[in-house]
Design a protein around this motif. Sequence first.
Motif, mmCIF file in Angstrom:
data_model
loop_
_atom_site.group_PDB
_atom_site.id
_atom_site.type_symbol
_atom_site.label_atom_id
_atom_site.label_comp_id
_atom_site.label_asym_id
_atom_site.label_seq_id
_atom_site.Cartn_x
_atom_site.Cartn_y
_atom_site.Cartn_z
ATOM 1 N N ILE A 139 0.841 -1.199 0.000
ATOM 2 C CA ILE A 139 0.000 0.000 0.000
ATOM 3 C C ILE A 139 0.875 1.248 0.000
ATOM 4 N N LEU A 143 1.156 4.290 -2.776
ATOM 5 C CA LEU A 143 1.058 5.709 -2.443
ATOM 6 C C LEU A 143 2.228 6.489 -3.043
ATOM 7 N N ALA A 171 4.030 11.259 0.382
ATOM 8 C CA ALA A 171 3.789 9.985 -0.286
ATOM 9 C C ALA A 171 5.085 9.429 -0.876
ATOM 10 N N THR A 281 -4.976 9.591 -9.877
ATOM 11 C CA THR A 281 -4.946 9.652 -8.408
ATOM 12 C C THR A 281 -3.886 10.628 -7.908
ATOM 13 N N CYS A 386 -10.117 10.741 -2.830
ATOM 14 C CA CYS A 386 -8.857 10.324 -2.191
ATOM 15 C C CYS A 386 -9.062 9.111 -1.303
ATOM 16 N N LEU A 390 -7.481 5.323 -1.898
ATOM 17 C CA LEU A 390 -6.728 4.595 -0.882
ATOM 18 C C LEU A 390 -7.338 3.219 -0.630
#
Length: 520
Positions: A139, A143, A171, A281, A386, A390
Amino acid sequence: MRVLAALATLLLCIGFATGAWAHAALVSVEPANGSIVASAPKRVELRFNEAVTPGAIRLIDGTGEVREEARVSVFGETISIAVPPDLPQGTAVVSYRVISQDGHPVAGSVIFSIGAPSATQVPAGVDSGVNALIWLTRIGLYLGLFAGVGGVFFAIWIARSTNGMVLPRTALVVGMLSAIASLPLLGLDLLGLSLTALLTSAPWTIAFATSAGLALLVAIAAMLVAGIALRGGQGARILSAIALAGVGLSLAGTGHAATAPPEALTRPAVFLHGLGIAFWTGALAPLAVLVSRPTSATLPILNRFSRIALPVVAILALTGLTLAIIQLESFAALVETGYGIILSIKLALVAALLALAALNRFRLTPALAKNLKAASALRRSILAECVLALAVFAVVAGWRFTPPPRTIVPETPLAVHIHGEKAMFQVLVSPGKAGTDDFVLQLMTGEAAPLSAKEATLTLSLPERGIEPIEHDAEIGTDGYWHVRNVELPYPGRWHLRIDALVTDFEKVTLEDDLDVAPR
């Protein structure tokens, strides 16, 4: 954008110079899984559907002892384990963990019994803590690649300003730390080691030798280049384009989707899909900052992004659909496999994302053009995007632990051939494991011609477990074979089967044999 296209072409060509990578699956074992042999075999051979690299191979004998002297050899698609000659009677276990050419581990265990079965235990799987950390770092990597690199690209090419870049900068840091941590965790997973081995050299060494390790290095480089681009200067646009291309290359260099055949289609599809995700994104957090303090420059930025976002979403949809069709192979796999269920959840989340994007594009942005006070509603909508993005990252990170349906090798039915003086019977048992099985009986004469029978009965027993003979009436099917469905075989082991075929009212043919049933 010409620079980006040229770099993408170059990087893709470099990526395609590698070999054909896929996801390995065990297709056969010798001696057969669950079989009972009179004496110890000289070797155990595991054959996969592609060339593999051994990670951790262990032979456990009938007493539960790990036989360290068992030698492992690799011959292309086959792994051969030399069996010590003094292997005692009982159930032996071969625990394997191999590395497929897409950089993912494939693990399992097979058993065979010498003389008679024993209660040898199959070794436990990988430490669940390793899997949890792999999921979290994945994850974090997403990001860094999408929100970080994508955010930098948006700032330099679309917003043309690096103001409000706190979240993309964060990020990038999270992504680089996650990528670095992913390397030893990948090694632990490939070797089947626990977290206690995290600081040893073995996990790092094997991670760097895989396609997944190389992809992580490319991802780290892409995030570093994006960080440099944020400093500004004349080369910022080129650097941000290189970083964005690096996102696509890192994703297309390894993994289930990128290595699915035909790679000439799947690798570019993954590359473009990754670029599209980063563009979309990556823009969300900077856009949320921009509309929180709207100025006269805010609307032109939104319009520039919207014009490019429409074809990007179309590319995302097309490449995503292509990859899904290749990976799933059937619509039923969406709900019948772990991979498909994850994809179904992702699709639901993406549908919600698209709905919000449409709301922003066709309602909230025009409202902002009329009145700057409408910015608060647009900001809330972007923040909701957002959160959904995620959630998508968290869901698709689960793909790391489940093979796509295209790689699942159908189980070959267990076949038994019984030959007598007057007849011969062919028996197929599916799946041939302890549990619920289906039997198909093909009755033939001694000359292999179809044998006409009025009735057929299958009788099964397992003397070693004290299970007395149980009769099952067979039914003739439209295919001309006799079927016995949903037969309960509660235990693995050597089952005795008898088939009685009533040829006439006064003649019955009976043939018997043993059937080695593997564990579930």
